[in-house]
Design a protein around this motif. Sequence first.
Motif, PDB file in Angstrom:
ATOM      1  N   TRP A 180       0.816  -1.211   0.000  1.00 27.42           N
ATOM      2  CA  TRP A 180       0.000   0.000   0.000  1.00 27.42           C
ATOM      3  C   TRP A 180       0.857   1.271   0.000  1.00 27.42           C
ATOM      4  O   TRP A 180       0.441   2.304  -0.538  1.00 27.42           O
ATOM      5  N   LEU A 181       2.046   1.211   0.559  1.00 29.83           N
ATOM      6  CA  LEU A 181       2.936   2.372   0.477  1.00 29.83           C
ATOM      7  C   LEU A 181       3.408   2.589  -0.957  1.00 29.83           C
ATOM      8  O   LEU A 181       3.515   3.735  -1.409  1.00 29.83           O
TER       9      LEU A 181
ATOM     10  N   PHE B 254       2.897   5.611  -6.144  1.00 31.36           N
ATOM     11  CA  PHE B 254       2.557   5.699  -7.568  1.00 31.36           C
ATOM     12  C   PHE B 254       1.384   6.655  -7.798  1.00 31.36           C
ATOM     13  O   PHE B 254       1.340   7.350  -8.815  1.00 31.36           O
ATOM     14  N   ILE B 255       0.446   6.695  -6.867  1.00 33.16           N
ATOM     15  CA  ILE B 255      -0.671   7.637  -6.988  1.00 33.16           C
ATOM     16  C   ILE B 255      -0.147   9.074  -6.940  1.00 33.16           C
ATOM     17  O   ILE B 255      -0.599   9.936  -7.706  1.00 33.16           O
ATOM     18  N   ARG B 256       0.796   9.351  -6.063  1.00 37.80           N
ATOM     19  CA  ARG B 256       1.356  10.703  -5.958  1.00 37.80           C
ATOM     20  C   ARG B 256       2.193  11.055  -7.178  1.00 37.80           C
ATOM     21  O   ARG B 256       2.286  12.229  -7.556  1.00 37.80           O
ATOM     22  N   TRP B 257       2.813  10.061  -7.777  1.00 35.84           N
ATOM     23  CA  TRP B 257       3.593  10.314  -8.982  1.00 35.84           C
ATOM     24  C   TRP B 257       2.712  10.584 -10.196  1.00 35.84           C
ATOM     25  O   TRP B 257       3.108  11.316 -11.101  1.00 35.84           O
TER      26      TRP B 257
ATOM     27  N   PHE C 188      -7.453   3.497 -10.685  1.00 34.62           N
ATOM     28  CA  PHE C 188      -6.750   2.292 -11.142  1.00 34.62           C
ATOM     29  C   PHE C 188      -5.873   1.717 -10.038  1.00 34.62           C
ATOM     30  O   PHE C 188      -5.938   0.512  -9.737  1.00 34.62           O
ATOM     31  N   TYR C 189      -5.061   2.573  -9.426  1.00 35.93           N
ATOM     32  CA  TYR C 189      -4.145   2.088  -8.397  1.00 35.93           C
ATOM     33  C   TYR C 189      -4.894   1.614  -7.152  1.00 35.93           C
ATOM     34  O   TYR C 189      -4.510   0.612  -6.531  1.00 35.93           O
ATOM     35  N   THR C 190      -5.964   2.313  -6.794  1.00 31.75           N
ATOM     36  CA  THR C 190      -6.751   1.906  -5.629  1.00 31.75           C
ATOM     37  C   THR C 190      -7.416   0.557  -5.871  1.00 31.75           C
ATOM     38  O   THR C 190      -7.412  -0.320  -4.998  1.00 31.75           O
ATOM     39  N   ALA C 191      -7.999   0.385  -7.070  1.00 35.35           N
ATOM     40  CA  ALA C 191      -8.642  -0.886  -7.407  1.00 35.35           C
ATOM     41  C   ALA C 191      -7.631  -2.026  -7.428  1.00 35.35           C
ATOM     42  O   ALA C 191      -7.903  -3.126  -6.932  1.00 35.35           O
ATOM     43  N   THR C 192      -6.450  -1.751  -7.991  1.00 30.78           N
ATOM     44  CA  THR C 192      -5.397  -2.759  -8.014  1.00 30.78           C
ATOM     45  C   THR C 192      -4.944  -3.114  -6.602  1.00 30.78           C
ATOM     46  O   THR C 192      -4.734  -4.286  -6.267  1.00 30.78           O
ATOM     47  N   GLY C 193      -4.816  -2.090  -5.762  1.00 31.19           N
ATOM     48  CA  GLY C 193      -4.424  -2.317  -4.379  1.00 31.19           C
ATOM     49  C   GLY C 193      -5.428  -3.180  -3.637  1.00 31.19           C
ATOM     50  O   GLY C 193      -5.047  -4.110  -2.910  1.00 31.19           O
TER      51      GLY C 193
END
Length: 217
Positions: free
Chosen positions: A71-72, A77-80, A89-94
Motif C-alpha cells: 500500500w505504500l 505511484f498515486i502521488r507520482w 486504477f491504483y486503488t482498485a489494483t491495491g
Amino acid sequence: MNYALIDILSYSILPAACICLMRYTVILKTYRPFIWLVWLSLLNELLSSVLIHYRISNACNNNCFILIEWWLYIALFIRWQPGRKSRLFYTATGCTLTAVWLYDNVWYGSIWRFNSWFRIGYSFVLVLMAINQMNALIVAERKNILNDARFLISAGIIVYFCYKAIVEIWYLLHLYESKEFETALFIIPVIVNVLSNSIYTIASLCLPRKQKFSMLY
C-alpha cells in the motif's frame, strides 16, 4: 555464505534510512511514502533478527510487512501520477491484491507461515507499474533521468521484485532439484537485496527538495 554475513547484509537499507531521516523535513511530500517504506523495511529487519535470535518464526511480521509495503508503493505511484483515473486504477489494483493477501494468509493459509500467492502477484504488478513509470519518464523528461528519484526507485523495484517473483514461483512449485540449488536460490536474493537497497540509497540522495517561495514586494 554464513548466517552472520546474511544478517549483516540484510541491513543494507540502513544508509537509505539514515539519509531519509536527515533530509525528511526538506524532502518534497510527494516522496514521503517511499521514506516511510524505507524506515518500515529497517524496522522489519530489526524485528526479524530479534525473533530469529530467539528461534521464533518471523513469518507473521513479514506477512504484515509486505501488505503495508504494497500500500505504500500504491500511495507512491498515486502521488507520482495524480489524476482521477490513475487514483481509481491504483486503488482498485491495491484492493484486488489485498483480497489475494487475505486469501493467502487468512482464508486459505495462515499468517503464521510464509505464503507465496500474494508475493508472486504483487511482485509482478509492482514490476509492471515501475516499468510504466520509467517509460513515462523517458518520454516526458528532458533532463538526465539517472538523477531522477522516480527513475531510480522504479529501477530498484524492478531489480528486487523480478527476482523475488521468480524465487517465490520456484518455492511454490518445488522446482529445486538439490540442496545446493535450493541454498543458492535463497542466497542470491540477499545479493539482489543489497543491489536494490544501494539503488534506494542513491535515490534517497536524489529526492527533490521542497520548493522555496519568496514574497514579492
